[in-house]
Design an enzyme around this catalytic site. Structure first.
Site, PDB file in Angstrom:
ATOM      1  CB  ALA A   1       2.707   7.179  -6.476  1.00  0.00           C
TER       2      ALA A   1
ATOM      3  CB  VAL B   1      -3.103   3.337  -7.314  1.00  0.00           C
ATOM      4  CG1 VAL B   1      -2.411   2.281  -6.325  1.00  0.00           C
ATOM      5  CG2 VAL B   1      -3.960   4.454  -6.648  1.00  0.00           C
ATOM      6  CE  LYS B   2       4.539   2.136 -11.906  1.00  0.00           C
ATOM      7  NZ  LYS B   2       5.955   2.828 -11.885  1.00  0.00           N
ATOM      8  CB  ILE B   3      -1.596  -2.745  -8.547  1.00  0.00           C
ATOM      9  CG1 ILE B   3      -2.301  -1.429  -7.758  1.00  0.00           C
ATOM     10  CG2 ILE B   3      -1.621  -3.886  -7.798  1.00  0.00           C
ATOM     11  CD1 ILE B   3      -3.726  -1.718  -7.284  1.00  0.00           C
TER      12      ILE B   3
END
Ligand code: G3P
Length: 221
Positions: free
Chosen positions: A58, A86-88
């Site tokens: 996400a 974690v999408k960054i």
């Protein structure tokens, strides 16, 4: 290799997971809004639909460094952090945040990648996954070719980051990345269904059934 569904449509995810060995789900802020549900509800449903072996990937929404760090903590706490990524985005703020989020123990997917050079820097920053937007890159040049080259570059340097190719608009784009050995892809439900279903298979099944029934007067073995 890993095959993810790029969607927050939990009914579509449930349907596909019923017959395909899916490795998890990726979302982004736009995909979340298309669900028509609050983000917390989508995360609850994903935890219910997916097993703990299937990843939930996400994305942060804030663009500033502090906001990215705070939201990364929030995402990393979903499902107790088990198999959560974690999408960054690969902005300046995002690239600054990636090693910090990694240092806090979370897995990171660097997203919003439009060039192999952005991907290279995200890999150097310590991202676990790199998500080049294949179809969107095709608006600027040879998106598929650039991502194939990226896979080769990472292998040449022995960099640990895995390419998770994203933003596919058709089966052929996915096929070319799979043929090139791309270690992960994330694909929308309609393109996944198009990969699996082929009119030729349906015609062949109808022929088998019809021939069998004509010969033996029944529809089973
Ligand atoms: O999740 C990121 C990526 O898949 C975006 O896809 O279809 O909006 O280009 P798309």
């Amino acid at each position: 290799m890993e095959f993810f569904i790029d969607s927050a449509d939990t009914e579509a995810i449930r349907e596909l997971c019923a017959y395909l060995p899916i490795d998890g789900v990726t979302t982004n802020p736009t995909i979340m809004t298309k669900s028509g549900k609050e983000p917390e509800r989508v995360f609850d449903e994903l935890c219910e639909v997916l097993t703990e072996d299937q990843k939930i990937i996400a994305q942060v929404v804030s663009a500033d460094y502090e906001g990215i760090l705070a939201e990364a903590e929030k995402i990393a706490s979903i499902r107790g952090g088990r198999n959560v990524v974690v999408k960054i985005p690969v902005t300046r703020e995002g690239l600054r945040a990636i090693p910090v989020v990694k240092g806090r123990g979370a897995s990171v997917l660097a997203t919003g990648i439009y060039s192999p050079d952005q991907a290279f820097w995200a890999a150097k920053a310590g991202a676990d996954y790199l998500a080049p937007y294949v179809n969107r890159m095709c608006s600027y040049g040879d998106g598929v070719g650039q991502v194939v080259e990226l896979v080769q570059t990472l292998a040449r340097y022995g960099m640990g980051a895995k390419v998770c190719a994203a933003s596919f608009k058709n089966v052929d784009q996915v096929h070319q990345l799979l043929a090139a050995g791309c270690p992960a892809v994330t694909v929308a439900p309609d393109v996944i269904r198009a990969m699996v279903g082929h009119p030729g298979t349906a015609i062949a099944m109808e022929e088998f059934a019809s021939d069998w029934e004509k010969a033996y007067g029944r529809t089973s073995l």
